[in-house]
Enzyme design. Structure first.
Site, PDB file in Angstrom:
ATOM      1  N   HIS A   1       7.849  -2.712   6.433  1.00 40.67           N
ATOM      2  CA  HIS A   1       8.131  -2.611   4.932  1.00 40.67           C
ATOM      3  C   HIS A   1       9.421  -1.735   4.537  1.00 40.67           C
ATOM      4  CE1 HIS A   1       5.575   1.239   4.839  1.00 40.67           C
ATOM      5  NE2 HIS A   1       6.455   1.556   3.930  1.00 40.67           N
TER       6      HIS A   1
ATOM      7  N   ASP B   1       2.692  -3.800  10.292  1.00 43.61           N
ATOM      8  CA  ASP B   1       3.554  -3.332   9.512  1.00 43.61           C
ATOM      9  C   ASP B   1       4.472  -2.491  10.553  1.00 43.61           C
ATOM     10  OD1 ASP B   1       4.161  -0.681   7.043  1.00 43.61           O
ATOM     11  OD2 ASP B   1       5.398  -2.374   7.682  1.00 43.61           O
TER      12      ASP B   1
ATOM     13  N   SER C   1       7.103   6.931   5.273  1.00 44.95           N
ATOM     14  CA  SER C   1       6.843   5.446   5.871  1.00 44.95           C
ATOM     15  C   SER C   1       7.897   5.213   7.047  1.00 44.95           C
ATOM     16  CB  SER C   1       7.310   4.447   4.852  1.00 44.95           C
ATOM     17  OG  SER C   1       6.221   4.232   3.891  1.00 44.95           O
TER      18      SER C   1
END
Lengths: 429, 251
Positions: free
Chosen positions: B42, B104, B198
């Protein structure tokens, strides 16, 4: 009187048969049958006046050149001969029968009744005359015969002798053996054999007769029947025949023709020769340092070839070109086609860089030649070598850096993972 | 990183920073092998506005739209050992689902690998699946408490949480935790990853081999550090085969 008879068979009787024959008469019958036949004559009745040695009345059987028989009387005595059951055979295809009665005949003699027929001549069994008999195989048939030859032979135009096709023998090797056909069995008749030894210019051919030498000859005339001739360049040697072989012949030529001729008779065993071609000698060779010459000979002559090779780890170097082997040839003028090359040690060259690694030389002044060693190592501690190999490479004889595990493949430096130089104290309680 | 501590220099040499050309960091990553970065999928596509989020409708960041910095410690100031690297190409996991954050994980191939040293070293891939209760360390330059960004790289040490506990906790929030995810953190909250972390590494020490290996990458969570709000990470062991196929890296 003369009677010509050409039938294949027939009957002959004395004049007036079966009455008595007249006196003072002479009658000849000439019988001719085809070639290949002879005439068989036999009497069914014979009754002539007898006389000492048949000087009065008689029947005479003869050919062109001989009297076969003379008959008279009624039975055979020591001075007269009657045919009785006897058969008279002519040697050839002609027979002449003459009946003669003299002028005085006191008694009545009934004369004779004779029969004749053509019978086949078996030329195959009868022919003694070597000149005319078949050379190999004879096949008799009614009225004639024909000849044939053993395998590999050809019937000559004389239809009798067997020859061989031997006019296209070509020899190109440097040595060889040549013999008359079918040696050591008697050579074929009526043959014209040609043996050609053809080598490159620069060779000298020498001939040496061996073993049996037996070519039909003649006591007075030089080789009138069979002979062997040798043509070398402009020179013609021979003709040779008889039982004494010629001395070794150095023809001084690179092209030799051997002509061997045989006539249509004779049973001689022929000849055998060996030939060798040598060329000019080239100078002796010295093998290069770290190399060798094959084949190693004490002398080399024209057309001889040598192969130069180098010991393991060395390459032949010629005009700055590297090669595994180098061939040289002794030329016809007695010189070598090339100079001896040198042997250059295999060089692996500077080893390829290793990504994330370094190469170190294990030998003095960073040698990269045959058997030199290098060592690849990875930049520790950040990289390590894949497969955990030693990283040692040796310069192979083929001029390639080789590792005992990876061969010619380069090692790989893989990043070392997960082992930081600085370690934290785990705060886990 | 909420409630973390500054990372000691050189103790996480695999940590990578994903930053925009203007130097603004936006995600973390981990160096793998000699020229790969593992990060979150992402991180590498534009923020979604449509519902249709299948892989080939995502607008990927172009390789020139960001760069990778390794050997980094301070967030915005440059460090003496940092190496800035350009991107060759990006691989998103083929089963990545931008809506649910399933799979992800993404791989960034570098145009040129960095020079490895005491401050730049790849992380190993896990040899075994993660163990519930195992202590892991998560690091990043993401938001701290009160939404402030840190001056330097921060880290926390937290336990891996049982998959079922985490799934039930998030089910109450209508969030789906799937088998390709790992949860970590304390029930009462406190230490957690947060926005900007992230893609960053979750690592643990494999005592047998004496190597640190990558357990997961920071993926998602609801709030940061709240009670019963575990951090959710993408499970690297789950997608190891794909990673090795694409990168060819083995330990």
């Amino acid at each position: 009187h003369l009677v010509e008879l050409n039938n294949m068979f027939g009957q002959i009787q004395s004049p007036g048969y079966p009455d008595s024959y007249p006196s003072d008469s002479e009658l000849t019958w000439n019988i001719t049958v085809p070639e290949g036949f002879r005439i068989k004559l036999y009497f069914m009745h014979f009754n002539l006046e007898s006389s000492y040695l048949c000087e009065y009345d008689y029947v005479k059987v003869e050919t062109e050149d001989q009297v076969l028989a003379t008959f008279c009387g009624r039975e055979t005595t020591d001075t007269e001969q009657t045919p009785g059951q006897e058969v008279v055979l002519s040697p050839g295809s002609f027979m002449s029968i003459t009946f003669r009665s003299d002028f005085s005949d006191e008694e009545r003699f009934t004369g004779f009744d004779a029969h004749y027929m053509a019978v086949d001549v078996d030329e195959c069994t009868e022919r003694e005359d070597e000149e005319l008999s078949c050379d190999h195989y004879c096949h008799n048939y009614i009225g004639g015969y024909y000849c044939s030859c053993r395998f590999g032979y050809i019937l000559h135009t004389d239809n009798r002798t067997c020859r061989v096709e031997c006019s296209d023998n070509l020899f190109t090797q440097q040595t060889g053996v040549i013999t008359s056909p079918d040696f050591p069995n008697p050579y074929p008749k009526s043959s014209e054999c040609l043996y050609t030894i053809e080598l490159e210019e620069g060779f000298m051919i020498s001939l040496q007769f061996e073993d049996i030498f037996d070519i039909e000859d003649h006591p007075e005339v030089s080789c009138p029947y069979d002979y062997i001739k040798i043509k070398a360049g402009p020179k013609v040697l021979g003709p040779f025949c008889g039982e004494k072989a010629p001395e070794p012949i150095n023809t001084q030529s690179h092209s030799v023709q051997i002509l061997f001729r045989s006539d249509n008779s004779g049973e001689n065993r022929g000849w055998r020769l060996s030939y060798r071609a040598t060329g000019n000698e080239c100078p002796k060779l010295q093998p290069p340092v770290h190399g060798k010459i094959e084949p190693l000979q004490t002398t080399y002559s024209f057309k001889d070839q040598v192969l130069i090779s180098c010991n393991t780890g060395y390459k032949v170097l010629k005009d700055n070109v590297e090669m595994d082997t180098f061939q040289m040839e002794c030329l016809k003028d007695g010189t070598w086609s090339n100079r001896i090359p040198t042997c250059k040690i295999a060089d692996c060259g500077t080893p390829a860089e290793l990504e994330n690694g370094v190469v170190t030389f294990s030998t003095r002044n960073n040698l990269t030649t045959y058997k030199s060693e290098i060592r690849y190592s990875c930049q520790r501690p950040y990289y390590k070598m894949l497969h955990n190999i030693t990283g040692v490479y040796t310069c192979s004889a083929q001029g390639v850096w080789m590792n005992e595990v990876l061969g010619r493949s380069q090692p790989t430096c893989l990043p070392v993972c997960g082992t930081p130089t600085f370690s934290r104290n785990l705060l886990a309680r | 990183i909420i409630n973390g501590r500054p990372v000691q220099k050189g103790t996480t040499p695999w940590t990578a920073m994903l930053s925009h050309p203007d130097g603004q960091p936006f995600c973390g990553g981990s160096l793998l092998g000699s020229k790969w970065i593992v990060t979150a999928a992402h991180c590498l596509h534009e923020v979604l506005d449509s519902e249709d989020v299948t892989l080939h409708h995502l607008e990927l960041l172009s390789p020139s739209a960001f760069k990778i910095i390794v050997g980094k410690l301070r967030r915005t100031q440059s460090d003496e050992n940092e190496q800035s690297l350009s991107v060759k190409q990006v691989f998103l996991h083929p089963l990545y689902n931008a809506n649910t954050y399933e799979n992800d994980v993404a791989l960034v191939e570098l145009s040129r690998g960095p020079v490895l040293n005491d401050f730049v070293m790849p992380i190993c891939l896990p040899q075994e699946p993660p163990e519930e209760g195992a202590m892991v360390i998560v690091s990043g330059w993401g938001k701290q408490f009160l939404q402030r960004f840190p001056e330097t790289l921060m880290e926390i040490e937290i336990p891996i949480v049982d998959y079922r506990i985490c799934r039930e906790a998030y089910a109450l929030l209508k969030k789906k935790v799937t088998r390709d995810m790992i949860c970590a953190g304390e029930k009462e909250g406190g230490r957690d990853a947060c926005a900007g972390d992230s893609g960053g590494p979750m690592v643990t020490l494999d005592r047998k081999r004496g190597q640190w290996h990558l357990v997961g990458t920071v993926s998602w969570g609801v709030d940061c550090g709240k009670k019963d709000r575990y951090g959710v990470y993408s499970d690297i062991f789950h997608n190891k085969a794909w990673i090795q196929t694409v990168t060819g890296v083995s330990n």
